[in-house]
Design a protein around this motif. Structure first.
Motif, PDB file in Angstrom:
ATOM      1  N   ASN A 130       1.007  -1.211  -0.044  1.00  0.00           N
ATOM      2  CA  ASN A 130      -0.061  -0.106  -0.117  1.00  0.00           C
ATOM      3  C   ASN A 130       0.865   1.221  -0.163  1.00  0.00           C
ATOM      4  OD1 ASN A 130      -2.395  -1.387   0.126  1.00  0.00           O
ATOM      5  ND2 ASN A 130      -2.246  -1.623   2.231  1.00  0.00           N
ATOM      6  N   ASP A 131       2.161   1.053   0.171  1.00  0.00           N
ATOM      7  CA  ASP A 131       2.826   2.243   0.344  1.00  0.00           C
ATOM      8  C   ASP A 131       3.619   2.679  -1.188  1.00  0.00           C
ATOM      9  OD1 ASP A 131       2.636   2.583   2.809  1.00  0.00           O
ATOM     10  OD2 ASP A 131       4.148   1.406   3.534  1.00  0.00           O
ATOM     11  N   ALA A 132       3.440   1.708  -2.197  1.00  0.00           N
ATOM     12  CA  ALA A 132       3.806   2.224  -3.603  1.00  0.00           C
ATOM     13  C   ALA A 132       3.205   3.297  -3.994  1.00  0.00           C
ATOM     14  CB  ALA A 132       3.513   0.863  -4.306  1.00  0.00           C
ATOM     15  N   LEU A 133       4.197   4.160  -4.864  1.00  0.00           N
ATOM     16  CA  LEU A 133       3.929   5.304  -5.510  1.00  0.00           C
ATOM     17  C   LEU A 133       3.580   5.280  -6.703  1.00  0.00           C
ATOM     18  CD1 LEU A 133       6.373   7.458  -3.502  1.00  0.00           C
ATOM     19  CD2 LEU A 133       4.263   7.162  -2.750  1.00  0.00           C
ATOM     20  N   GLY A 134       2.947   6.494  -7.402  1.00  0.00           N
ATOM     21  CA  GLY A 134       2.705   6.478  -8.863  1.00  0.00           C
ATOM     22  C   GLY A 134       1.386   5.763  -9.124  1.00  0.00           C
ATOM     23  N   ILE A 135       1.562   4.881 -10.200  1.00  0.00           N
ATOM     24  CA  ILE A 135       0.452   4.128 -10.526  1.00  0.00           C
ATOM     25  C   ILE A 135       0.785   2.559 -10.365  1.00  0.00           C
ATOM     26  CG2 ILE A 135      -0.824   3.449 -13.035  1.00  0.00           C
ATOM     27  CD1 ILE A 135      -0.181   6.204 -14.172  1.00  0.00           C
TER      28      ILE A 135
END
Length: 378
Positions: free
Chosen positions: A312-317
């Motif tokens: 859930n901490d991934a950024l962008g798309i």
């Protein structure tokens, strides 16, 4: 036999700055990220005491440029790296390709190596469909080398070189070997028994271009009849900047073979599908890997995170895939649906060939933009 190494070459409009890159991809292996390295050649007389900087910016565009009115912007641009290449403030140990270029290009050539932060987003663009848009939607990286007195100065086009670069993820060497499977059931009002569906995949990780084989086991212990079976590969996209989520079907197969499945009957069947970007051209919202001008793009790879990190901490798309199976029991009885997640990624990249004698090939971008390709061996 010598394996030639491709080197990308580009020169600034004023002809005073030339950059050579051995690769344009920041490859994330989850445990570490490969840098983008290269060599820049600058005319000493043109420098006049100024410095050479390498800058990496990421642009996240989540709306059409044509819709930006009254000061409203649908994009964010961030500077991730700004590194001084000459005079160098950091030690750079040239690799074999850089060492070969430095010997060939002379004393005005300087090696550099640039790495991205660990939490940088992956390069993903969204298919605009049939609409013409001046700027693609998605996450786009640019590498720019420029001459300036201070790092904070805005680069000028006349004395800078810009490359489109990408941040991509490759499957880990120890990819999961588990076999995903799921079992779902459906009961019907005022009707005894259940309709059971078991779906399984041969593996958890698939590479781009590979065939996805879904094994179905249907047990109809109800009083209803299954009229058709539909299998889909669904791409799920989450845009973290504006909290939008949507899904697109990238491969679909519907069959009536073995149908109708009458009460008390069973059916075991395997469906094979190959999700490809080429079969989804013109579909609005399909997520693709970041493009570079002289290469075709794949469907966007599944977003992966390092062990111990929260997805859930991934950024962008953020992109994920699932296999969706639907059993059609008619307008009144409805459908039984099952979703089974899997990963679609690039295979582990092979190490680049070593540059021996006559082992480097140049691609000059100035001519490539006009539809020509120039190969020079050195």
């Amino acid at each position: 036999m010598v394996n030639a190494v491709k080197v990308f070459k580009k020169t600034a409009p004023n002809g005073k700055v030339t950059c050579y890159l051995s690769r344009r991809d920041f490859v994330d292996h989850l445990t570490h990220t490969n840098p983008v390295d290269g060599v820049v050649v600058v005319d000493d007389a043109y420098l006049r005491g100024r410095n050479v900087f390498a800058q990496v910016t990421v642009t996240y565009r989540y709306g059409r440029e044509e819709d930006e009115v009254m000061g409203l912007h649908f994009s964010k641009e961030m500077e991730l790296v700004n590194q001084q290449v000459y005079p160098s403030t950091e030690s750079c140990q040239p690799n074999e390709v850089q060492d070969r270029l430095l010997k060939k290009l002379g004393g005005n050539a300087y090696a550099f190596s640039i790495s991205l932060p660990k939490n940088a987003p992956n390069s993903v663009i969204l298919e605009p469909g049939n609409e013409d848009s001046s700027q693609p939607l998605g996450v786009i990286y640019d590498l720019r080398l420029y001459v300036a007195e201070k790092r904070e100065e805005r680069p000028h086009k006349r004395n800078s070189v810009a490359f489109a670069v990408r941040r991509v993820q490759h499957a880990a060497l120890e990819s999961a070997k588990r076999q995903p499977q799921t079992l779902v059931s459906k009961s019907f009002t005022l009707s005894p028994g259940k309709l059971n569906l078991e779906v399984s995949l041969a593996k958890d990780v698939y590479y781009h271009g590979q065939q996805v084989d879904a094994t179905l086991s249907i047990n109809n212990a109800s009083k209803k009849t299954v009229k058709s079976v539909r299998c889909q590969v669904v791409q799920h996209v989450e845009c973290t900047m504006n909290n939008q989520q949507f899904s697109r079907v990238v491969a679909c197969l519907e069959s009536r073979e073995g149908c109708p499945i009458t009460p008390g009957s069973n059916l075991n069947k395997t469906f094979s599908m190959t999700p490809l970007a080429s079969s989804n051209k013109g579909k609005f919202g399909i997520a693709l890997d970041g493009k570079v001008k002289d290469q075709d793009s794949n469907l966007a790879s599944s977003t992966m995170v390092a062990p111990g990190k929260n997805a859930n901490d991934a950024l962008g798309i953020v992109v994920s895939y699932s296999l969706r199976v639907k059993l059609n029991c008619g307008a009144i009885a409805g459908e039984l649906s099952a979703d089974l997640p899997f990963k679609l990624v690039h295979p582990v990249a092979h190490e680049e060939g070593k540059a021996g004698e006559e082992g480097i090939v140049f691609e000059d971008f100035a001519r490539l933009r006009r539809g020509q390709s120039v190969n020079e061996g050195i």
